[in-house]
Design a protein around this motif. Structure first.
Motif, PDB file in Angstrom:
ATOM      1  N   GLY A  16      -6.453 -12.269  -6.423  1.00 25.22           N
ATOM      2  CA  GLY A  16      -5.130 -11.697  -6.699  1.00 25.22           C
ATOM      3  C   GLY A  16      -5.202 -10.244  -7.116  1.00 25.22           C
ATOM      4  N   ALA A  17      -6.126  -9.918  -8.008  1.00 20.90           N
ATOM      5  CA  ALA A  17      -6.258  -8.542  -8.470  1.00 20.90           C
ATOM      6  C   ALA A  17      -6.767  -7.626  -7.358  1.00 20.90           C
ATOM      7  CB  ALA A  17      -7.198  -8.477  -9.676  1.00 20.90           C
ATOM      8  N   SER A  18      -7.512  -8.187  -6.424  1.00 20.51           N
ATOM      9  CA  SER A  18      -8.003  -7.399  -5.294  1.00 20.51           C
ATOM     10  C   SER A  18      -6.894  -7.078  -4.297  1.00 20.51           C
ATOM     11  CB  SER A  18      -9.136  -8.151  -4.576  1.00 20.51           C
ATOM     12  OG  SER A  18     -10.270  -8.255  -5.399  1.00 20.51           O
ATOM     13  N   GLN A  19      -5.769  -7.768  -4.410  1.00 20.54           N
ATOM     14  CA  GLN A  19      -4.659  -7.576  -3.479  1.00 20.54           C
ATOM     15  C   GLN A  19      -3.448  -6.889  -4.106  1.00 20.54           C
ATOM     16  OE1 GLN A  19      -4.628  -8.194  -0.326  1.00 20.54           O
ATOM     17  NE2 GLN A  19      -6.225  -9.691   0.082  1.00 20.54           N
ATOM     18  N   ILE A  20      -3.277  -6.999  -5.410  1.00 17.66           N
ATOM     19  CA  ILE A  20      -2.022  -6.649  -6.062  1.00 17.66           C
ATOM     20  C   ILE A  20      -1.520  -5.226  -5.805  1.00 17.66           C
ATOM     21  CG2 ILE A  20      -3.065  -5.980  -8.268  1.00 17.66           C
ATOM     22  CD1 ILE A  20       0.236  -7.946  -7.717  1.00 17.66           C
ATOM     23  N   PRO A  21      -2.364  -4.204  -5.673  1.00 14.54           N
ATOM     24  CA  PRO A  21      -1.787  -2.865  -5.436  1.00 14.54           C
ATOM     25  C   PRO A  21      -0.967  -2.770  -4.150  1.00 14.54           C
ATOM     26  CG  PRO A  21      -4.042  -2.658  -6.210  1.00 14.54           C
ATOM     27  CD  PRO A  21      -3.817  -4.112  -5.922  1.00 14.54           C
ATOM     28  N   ASP A  22      -1.256  -3.640  -3.188  1.00 12.69           N
ATOM     29  CA  ASP A  22      -0.514  -3.599  -1.916  1.00 12.69           C
ATOM     30  C   ASP A  22       0.838  -4.301  -2.000  1.00 12.69           C
ATOM     31  OD1 ASP A  22      -2.330  -2.068  -0.552  1.00 12.69           O
ATOM     32  OD2 ASP A  22      -3.412  -3.768   0.313  1.00 12.69           O
ATOM     33  N   ILE A  23       1.233  -4.682  -3.195  1.00 11.32           N
ATOM     34  CA  ILE A  23       2.561  -5.283  -3.368  1.00 11.32           C
ATOM     35  C   ILE A  23       3.651  -4.254  -3.038  1.00 11.32           C
ATOM     36  CG2 ILE A  23       2.878  -4.653  -5.800  1.00 11.32           C
ATOM     37  CD1 ILE A  23       4.053  -7.466  -6.244  1.00 11.32           C
ATOM     38  N   ASP A  24       3.263  -2.986  -2.962  1.00  7.67           N
ATOM     39  CA  ASP A  24       4.245  -1.947  -2.652  1.00  7.67           C
ATOM     40  C   ASP A  24       4.857  -2.085  -1.261  1.00  7.67           C
ATOM     41  OD1 ASP A  24       2.165  -1.113  -0.996  1.00  7.67           O
ATOM     42  OD2 ASP A  24       1.620   0.597  -2.241  1.00  7.67           O
ATOM     43  N   VAL A  25       4.308  -2.948  -0.408  1.00  5.16           N
ATOM     44  CA  VAL A  25       4.878  -3.121   0.936  1.00  5.16           C
ATOM     45  C   VAL A  25       6.306  -3.656   0.876  1.00  5.16           C
ATOM     46  CG1 VAL A  25       2.627  -3.437   2.030  1.00  5.16           C
ATOM     47  CG2 VAL A  25       3.885  -5.440   1.204  1.00  5.16           C
ATOM     48  N   ILE A  26       6.649  -4.335  -0.220  1.00  8.90           N
ATOM     49  CA  ILE A  26       8.000  -4.887  -0.320  1.00  8.90           C
ATOM     50  C   ILE A  26       9.045  -3.783  -0.501  1.00  8.90           C
ATOM     51  CG2 ILE A  26       7.121  -7.040  -1.300  1.00  8.90           C
ATOM     52  CD1 ILE A  26       8.189  -6.134  -4.023  1.00  8.90           C
ATOM     53  N   SER A  27       8.596  -2.566  -0.797  1.00 12.02           N
ATOM     54  CA  SER A  27       9.548  -1.463  -0.969  1.00 12.02           C
ATOM     55  C   SER A  27      10.269  -1.136   0.338  1.00 12.02           C
ATOM     56  CB  SER A  27       8.841  -0.210  -1.496  1.00 12.02           C
ATOM     57  OG  SER A  27       7.880   0.267  -0.562  1.00 12.02           O
ATOM     58  N   GLN A  28       9.744  -1.628   1.453  1.00 10.65           N
ATOM     59  CA  GLN A  28      10.433  -1.436   2.729  1.00 10.65           C
ATOM     60  C   GLN A  28      11.803  -2.100   2.731  1.00 10.65           C
ATOM     61  OE1 GLN A  28       7.566  -1.730   6.330  1.00 10.65           O
ATOM     62  NE2 GLN A  28       6.606  -2.964   4.739  1.00 10.65           N
ATOM     63  N   LEU A  29      11.961  -3.137   1.900  1.00 10.17           N
ATOM     64  CA  LEU A  29      13.210  -3.888   1.875  1.00 10.17           C
ATOM     65  C   LEU A  29      14.379  -3.052   1.350  1.00 10.17           C
ATOM     66  CD1 LEU A  29      11.862  -7.307   0.500  1.00 10.17           C
ATOM     67  CD2 LEU A  29      12.363  -6.705   2.876  1.00 10.17           C
ATOM     68  N   TRP A  30      14.099  -2.105   0.461  1.00  9.43           N
ATOM     69  CA  TRP A  30      15.201  -1.304  -0.101  1.00  9.43           C
ATOM     70  C   TRP A  30      15.059   0.192   0.221  1.00  9.43           C
ATOM     71  CZ3 TRP A  30      11.857  -4.031  -3.503  1.00  9.43           C
ATOM     72  CH2 TRP A  30      10.890  -3.254  -4.119  1.00  9.43           C
TER      73      TRP A  30
END
Length: 291
Positions: free
Chosen positions: A36-50
């Motif tokens: 999870g920690a190895s992936q979490i910085p890429d959570i920014d992809v959801i910013s495409q939604l707004w």
């Protein structure tokens, strides 16, 4: 790096931990934390939604990839393990911190770059010495996995050794890239580097005035000119930036761009991602034909 590589990083960290004295609950907590920690910085992809202003290019690999945010992500996973598994182990925080640090730091070496020192500066740091998808890393971790299955008692040893080889790979690739970069830096006003999928091979992108030239080069290969591109430096981009906000973002995000202004289109693209006659980072507007 790509999602698969970041996942492999997390699994390799998990594999390097000695789990002989752990029960299933502890193992699950460590696995969740490492991956999870190895992936979490890429959570920014959801910013495409707004994203309604074409800013995603700056948001992706932006603040979430800041080195200053790494302890915050680590604390998140520490608290998740405390909440879900009822485990209070400071090693989870430290390993989560290491996993996030590896994610954001490894991304520095790709041509895409990161906002590594945001919010203090929005400059994109990019070395371009490691490809986003690096099969050498996959092979190293794959070999460690095979050996760990043959001798489970020594599994942490094999994965720790894999991390040594991955570090050496980054150092060797980047040292060669730095040497090659310096061969061009004195002859061109602007230079950027993009590592090839083939180890020890690079695309060097150069710009002088309105000419952008792409070379294939490497320490053990002959220099080869592959593309010469013309940039229309006199193009008026105000209309483009008004109608296509993503173009302005790309202009600010890229180290330098190629400007296109012909009878059909007004636009710009990042030459670091130029392949087979086009760049996949190309923002433009169609011109209205006069009747």
């Amino acid at each position: 790096m790509d999602t698969i590589t970041h996942t492999l990083f997390g699994l390799a960290l998990y594999g390097a931990v000695d789990k002989k004295q752990m029960d299933r609950k502890y193992k699950a907590a460590y696995l969740l934390t490492m991956v999870g920690a190895s992936q979490i910085p890429d959570i920014d992809v959801i910013s495409q939604l707004w994203d309604t202003e074409g800013l995603y290019q700056m948001w992706h690999r932006g603040l979430t990839h800041s080195v200053f945010l790494t302890p915050v992500w680590a604390l998140l996973f520490y608290l998740l393990c405390l909440l879900i598994f009822k485990i209070n182990d400071v090693k989870l925080f430290l390993l989560a911190w290491l996993a996030v640090f590896i994610h954001v730091t490894s991304d520095l070496f790709n041509a895409w770059g990161t906002g590594y020192i945001e919010p203090f500066s929005n400059i994109r740091l990019s070395f371009g010495t490691i490809p986003i998808v690096d099969f050498v890393i996959w092979v190293i971790i794959g070999i460690a996995f095979i050996f760990s299955k043959r001798n489970k008692l020594k599994a942490p040893h094999y994965f720790k050794l894999a991390w040594v080889f991955i570090t050496l790979h980054f150092v060797i690739q980047s040292a060669q890239g730095y040497w090659i970069y310096n061969q061009y830096d004195k002859n061109y006003k602007q230079v950027a580097l993009s590592a090839s999928f083939v180890p020890w091979s690079y695309t060097v992108i150069t710009k002088n005035e309105d000419t952008v030239t792409l070379f294939q080069d490497g320490l053990f290969r002959e220099k080869k000119e592959v593309y010469v591109l013309h940039s229309n430096e006199s193009a008026d981009l105000n209309t483009l930036f008004t109608q296509v906000p993503k173009a302005k973002t790309l202009y600010e995000w890229s180290p330098f761009v190629v400007l296109v202004d012909d009878d059909n289109r007004l636009g710009l693209y990042d030459p670091r991602f130029y392949r087979n006659g086009q760049s996949f980072l190309f923002e433009y507007m169609e011109k209205k034909s006069e009747k």
